[in-house]
Design a protein around this motif. Structure first.
Motif, PDB file in Angstrom:
ATOM      1  N   VAL A 171       0.864  -1.182   0.000  1.00  0.00           N
ATOM      2  CA  VAL A 171       0.000   0.000   0.000  1.00  0.00           C
ATOM      3  C   VAL A 171       0.900   1.231   0.000  1.00  0.00           C
ATOM      4  O   VAL A 171       1.617   1.484   0.972  1.00  0.00           O
ATOM      5  CB  VAL A 171      -0.936   0.019   1.235  1.00  0.00           C
ATOM      6  CG1 VAL A 171      -1.773   1.287   1.234  1.00  0.00           C
ATOM      7  CG2 VAL A 171      -1.815  -1.221   1.247  1.00  0.00           C
ATOM      8  N   THR A 172       0.869   1.978  -1.072  1.00  0.00           N
ATOM      9  CA  THR A 172       1.832   3.074  -1.232  1.00  0.00           C
ATOM     10  C   THR A 172       1.187   4.464  -1.239  1.00  0.00           C
ATOM     11  O   THR A 172       1.844   5.450  -1.533  1.00  0.00           O
ATOM     12  CB  THR A 172       2.611   2.886  -2.549  1.00  0.00           C
ATOM     13  OG1 THR A 172       1.685   2.847  -3.644  1.00  0.00           O
ATOM     14  CG2 THR A 172       3.412   1.594  -2.529  1.00  0.00           C
ATOM     15  N   GLY A 173      -0.093   4.551  -0.888  1.00  0.00           N
ATOM     16  CA  GLY A 173      -0.791   5.831  -0.981  1.00  0.00           C
ATOM     17  C   GLY A 173      -0.504   6.800   0.150  1.00  0.00           C
ATOM     18  O   GLY A 173      -0.629   8.016  -0.015  1.00  0.00           O
ATOM     19  N   ARG A 174      -0.130   6.290   1.326  1.00  0.00           N
ATOM     20  CA  ARG A 174       0.097   7.174   2.477  1.00  0.00           C
ATOM     21  C   ARG A 174       1.572   7.542   2.578  1.00  0.00           C
ATOM     22  O   ARG A 174       2.447   6.674   2.531  1.00  0.00           O
ATOM     23  CB  ARG A 174      -0.357   6.489   3.772  1.00  0.00           C
ATOM     24  CG  ARG A 174      -1.868   6.392   3.904  1.00  0.00           C
ATOM     25  CD  ARG A 174      -2.256   5.631   5.160  1.00  0.00           C
ATOM     26  NE  ARG A 174      -1.802   6.309   6.370  1.00  0.00           N
ATOM     27  CZ  ARG A 174      -2.480   7.256   7.004  1.00  0.00           C
ATOM     28  NH1 ARG A 174      -3.649   7.661   6.534  1.00  0.00           N
ATOM     29  NH2 ARG A 174      -2.018   7.799   8.108  1.00  0.00           N
ATOM     30  N   PRO A 175       1.864   8.822   2.721  1.00  0.00           N
ATOM     31  CA  PRO A 175       3.264   9.247   2.813  1.00  0.00           C
ATOM     32  C   PRO A 175       3.892   8.842   4.136  1.00  0.00           C
ATOM     33  O   PRO A 175       3.203   8.464   5.092  1.00  0.00           O
ATOM     34  CB  PRO A 175       3.172  10.775   2.690  1.00  0.00           C
ATOM     35  CG  PRO A 175       1.815  11.103   3.223  1.00  0.00           C
ATOM     36  CD  PRO A 175       0.934   9.967   2.793  1.00  0.00           C
ATOM     37  N   TRP A 176       5.200   8.963   4.192  1.00  0.00           N
ATOM     38  CA  TRP A 176       5.968   8.694   5.406  1.00  0.00           C
ATOM     39  C   TRP A 176       5.431   9.573   6.537  1.00  0.00           C
ATOM     40  O   TRP A 176       5.196  10.757   6.358  1.00  0.00           O
ATOM     41  CB  TRP A 176       7.434   9.016   5.133  1.00  0.00           C
ATOM     42  CG  TRP A 176       8.380   8.695   6.252  1.00  0.00           C
ATOM     43  CD1 TRP A 176       8.712   9.508   7.276  1.00  0.00           C
ATOM     44  CD2 TRP A 176       9.117   7.486   6.437  1.00  0.00           C
ATOM     45  NE1 TRP A 176       9.622   8.898   8.108  1.00  0.00           N
ATOM     46  CE2 TRP A 176       9.898   7.648   7.617  1.00  0.00           C
ATOM     47  CE3 TRP A 176       9.216   6.293   5.732  1.00  0.00           C
ATOM     48  CZ2 TRP A 176      10.754   6.651   8.093  1.00  0.00           C
ATOM     49  CZ3 TRP A 176      10.060   5.300   6.210  1.00  0.00           C
ATOM     50  CH2 TRP A 176      10.818   5.482   7.365  1.00  0.00           C
ATOM     51  N   TRP A 239       4.433  -4.375  12.806  1.00  0.00           N
ATOM     52  CA  TRP A 239       3.023  -3.987  12.868  1.00  0.00           C
ATOM     53  C   TRP A 239       2.864  -2.471  12.768  1.00  0.00           C
ATOM     54  O   TRP A 239       1.936  -1.969  12.110  1.00  0.00           O
ATOM     55  CB  TRP A 239       2.393  -4.496  14.168  1.00  0.00           C
ATOM     56  CG  TRP A 239       0.952  -4.083  14.313  1.00  0.00           C
ATOM     57  CD1 TRP A 239      -0.117  -4.552  13.597  1.00  0.00           C
ATOM     58  CD2 TRP A 239       0.437  -3.101  15.214  1.00  0.00           C
ATOM     59  NE1 TRP A 239      -1.274  -3.918  14.006  1.00  0.00           N
ATOM     60  CE2 TRP A 239      -0.961  -3.024  15.001  1.00  0.00           C
ATOM     61  CE3 TRP A 239       1.011  -2.288  16.187  1.00  0.00           C
ATOM     62  CZ2 TRP A 239      -1.776  -2.165  15.726  1.00  0.00           C
ATOM     63  CZ3 TRP A 239       0.200  -1.426  16.916  1.00  0.00           C
ATOM     64  CH2 TRP A 239      -1.177  -1.372  16.672  1.00  0.00           C
ATOM     65  N   LEU A 240       3.763  -1.734  13.380  1.00  0.00           N
ATOM     66  CA  LEU A 240       3.699  -0.274  13.298  1.00  0.00           C
ATOM     67  C   LEU A 240       3.874   0.205  11.858  1.00  0.00           C
ATOM     68  O   LEU A 240       3.223   1.170  11.436  1.00  0.00           O
ATOM     69  CB  LEU A 240       4.768   0.350  14.197  1.00  0.00           C
ATOM     70  CG  LEU A 240       4.517   0.279  15.704  1.00  0.00           C
ATOM     71  CD1 LEU A 240       5.721   0.828  16.465  1.00  0.00           C
ATOM     72  CD2 LEU A 240       3.246   1.048  16.079  1.00  0.00           C
ATOM     73  N   PHE A 241       4.738  -0.457  11.093  1.00  0.00           N
ATOM     74  CA  PHE A 241       4.890  -0.109   9.680  1.00  0.00           C
ATOM     75  C   PHE A 241       3.570  -0.321   8.936  1.00  0.00           C
ATOM     76  O   PHE A 241       3.168   0.500   8.107  1.00  0.00           O
ATOM     77  CB  PHE A 241       5.983  -0.955   9.030  1.00  0.00           C
ATOM     78  CG  PHE A 241       7.368  -0.412   9.184  1.00  0.00           C
ATOM     79  CD1 PHE A 241       7.701   0.830   8.657  1.00  0.00           C
ATOM     80  CD2 PHE A 241       8.344  -1.144   9.838  1.00  0.00           C
ATOM     81  CE1 PHE A 241       8.989   1.336   8.794  1.00  0.00           C
ATOM     82  CE2 PHE A 241       9.637  -0.647   9.975  1.00  0.00           C
ATOM     83  CZ  PHE A 241       9.963   0.595   9.458  1.00  0.00           C
ATOM     84  N   GLY A 242       2.914  -1.443   9.212  1.00  0.00           N
ATOM     85  CA  GLY A 242       1.638  -1.725   8.558  1.00  0.00           C
ATOM     86  C   GLY A 242       0.580  -0.706   8.931  1.00  0.00           C
ATOM     87  O   GLY A 242      -0.218  -0.279   8.092  1.00  0.00           O
ATOM     88  N   LEU A 243       0.571  -0.293  10.201  1.00  0.00           N
ATOM     89  CA  LEU A 243      -0.385   0.698  10.672  1.00  0.00           C
ATOM     90  C   LEU A 243      -0.129   2.048  10.014  1.00  0.00           C
ATOM     91  O   LEU A 243      -1.061   2.784   9.681  1.00  0.00           O
ATOM     92  CB  LEU A 243      -0.270   0.821  12.191  1.00  0.00           C
ATOM     93  CG  LEU A 243      -1.441   1.472  12.928  1.00  0.00           C
ATOM     94  CD1 LEU A 243      -2.714   0.647  12.755  1.00  0.00           C
ATOM     95  CD2 LEU A 243      -1.093   1.623  14.408  1.00  0.00           C
ATOM     96  N   ALA A 244       1.150   2.378   9.805  1.00  0.00           N
ATOM     97  CA  ALA A 244       1.493   3.643   9.153  1.00  0.00           C
ATOM     98  C   ALA A 244       1.029   3.663   7.703  1.00  0.00           C
ATOM     99  O   ALA A 244       0.599   4.699   7.188  1.00  0.00           O
ATOM    100  CB  ALA A 244       3.010   3.860   9.219  1.00  0.00           C
ATOM    101  N   ALA A 245       1.083   2.508   7.048  1.00  0.00           N
ATOM    102  CA  ALA A 245       0.710   2.429   5.636  1.00  0.00           C
ATOM    103  C   ALA A 245      -0.800   2.352   5.436  1.00  0.00           C
ATOM    104  O   ALA A 245      -1.343   2.925   4.489  1.00  0.00           O
ATOM    105  CB  ALA A 245       1.377   1.220   4.990  1.00  0.00           C
ATOM    106  N   ALA A 246      -1.475   1.631   6.334  1.00  0.00           N
ATOM    107  CA  ALA A 246      -2.915   1.405   6.174  1.00  0.00           C
ATOM    108  C   ALA A 246      -3.558   1.220   7.546  1.00  0.00           C
ATOM    109  O   ALA A 246      -3.610   0.093   8.057  1.00  0.00           O
ATOM    110  CB  ALA A 246      -3.159   0.174   5.294  1.00  0.00           C
ATOM    111  N   PRO A 247      -4.037   2.302   8.158  1.00  0.00           N
ATOM    112  CA  PRO A 247      -4.620   2.206   9.505  1.00  0.00           C
ATOM    113  C   PRO A 247      -5.773   1.215   9.606  1.00  0.00           C
ATOM    114  O   PRO A 247      -6.007   0.659  10.691  1.00  0.00           O
ATOM    115  CB  PRO A 247      -5.102   3.642   9.770  1.00  0.00           C
ATOM    116  CG  PRO A 247      -4.219   4.493   8.917  1.00  0.00           C
ATOM    117  CD  PRO A 247      -3.970   3.688   7.680  1.00  0.00           C
TER     118      PRO A 247
END
Length: 303
Positions: A171-176, A239-247
């Motif tokens: 999932v690449t839609g949410r920025p850093w 898991w935090l990376f996944g949450l950052a990309a797609a809550p």
């Protein structure tokens, strides 16, 4: 019939043992690739099917050479291969993907190297597997314990941990964002924690003066299993990376929670029971030192 670890290859050299492991994993990789090529399914499910196919190949190889430890590097090798495949499927690379890939590769290489340094060859099988085989109930076949308990269960546990990595890499839609920064800190800290704990343990065990003693210095002064704590924390970072990309993928928290349950109720008790048998003073050590999370007061008083 007496079970002989390594079977007919028990007397083979250590390099020969690693050759067998390498061949088994090449065949496992080919089986996974064949599944991906043959099936048309959602990427996450397709990964699971391929993961299971590879596990069955490693299981078959472990039965063929009578050594369940052929599976041991799978824990750290498979996630790296899976993450590489997921990242490669969604070019161009984002900062989040690069961070996840880099951290997973560092974790994978370190953990696999740690296994390789400790494994002595086909005549050497992890003591936990020996215990499971010797203590199994009458009538329960060893192949079933090997397949379900030693190989399938860890594969599914690791896949649960990887659920959060799927959105983090696809999932690449949410920025850093700030969660990514937290994920980097947690994951890198976990790798450092695990690495330091393993180094301290190897240094302690390698000193003849410490034979029969209980390690209670460094990180081990504050936690009986700081290496396990590092492993658990690594999956919370993923898991935090996944949450950052797609809550909306918050539910993948089942991955790190499963890791907590595995280490708390399986790995830690097995290690503690073994230490109690081998070192009577370990009972007092257990009363003084917590299993995983250090006591804040311990750092203040222990230095």
């Amino acid at each position: 019939m007496t079970y002989r670890i390594g079977g007919n290859l028990a007397g083979s050299t250590r390099p020969a043992g690693f050759t067998v492991v390498t061949l088994a994993y090449v065949l496992a990789g080919l089986a996974a690739w064949a599944v991906v090529a043959a099936l048309d399914s959602h990427g996450l499910l397709l990964t699971l099917y391929a993961d299971l196919a590879a596990t069955f190949v490693v299981f078959a190889a472990s039965m063929l050479v009578a050594n369940a430890s052929l599976y041991d590097p799978y824990w750290s090798v498979a996630p790296a291969v899976i993450v590489i495949a997921w990242v490669s499927s969604t070019p161009p690379l984002t900062g989040r993907q690069v961070a996840v890939l880099a951290l997973v590769l560092i974790w994978s290489i370190r953990l696999t190297t740690n296994w390789a340094l400790s494994w002595r060859g086909l005549s050497h099988e992890d003591w936990r597997y020996v215990q499971l085989r010797d203590q199994r109930r009458p009538g329960v076949p060893w192949w079933l314990i090997n397949l379900v308990g030693i190989q399938l269960m860890p594969t599914l546990v690791v896949f649960a941990g990887l659920l959060a990595v799927w959105p983090a890499t696809t999932v690449t839609g949410r920025p850093w964002n700030v969660l990514d920064i937290a994920a980097v800190v947690v994951t890198a800290g976990a790798i450092l924690l695990e690495t330091t704990a393993d180094r301290q343990l190897h240094r302690f065990a390698g000193d003849p003066a410490n034979r029969g003693a209980i390690i209670d210095r460094g990180l081990w002064r504050h936690s009986r299993h700081p290496n396990y704590l590092g492993e658990i924390t690594f999956w919370w970072g993923m898991w935090l990376f996944g949450l950052a990309a797609a809550p909306d993928w918050w539910w993948t928290i089942i991955g790190p929670v499963t890791m907590v349950l595995l280490f708390t109720f399986v790995s830690v008790p097995m290690m503690d029971r073994r230490s109690l048998i081998r070192r009577p003073a370990y009972a007092e050590h257990m009363r003084r030192v917590p299993a995983l999370l250090p006591r804040p007061s311990g750092f203040r008083s222990g230095g």
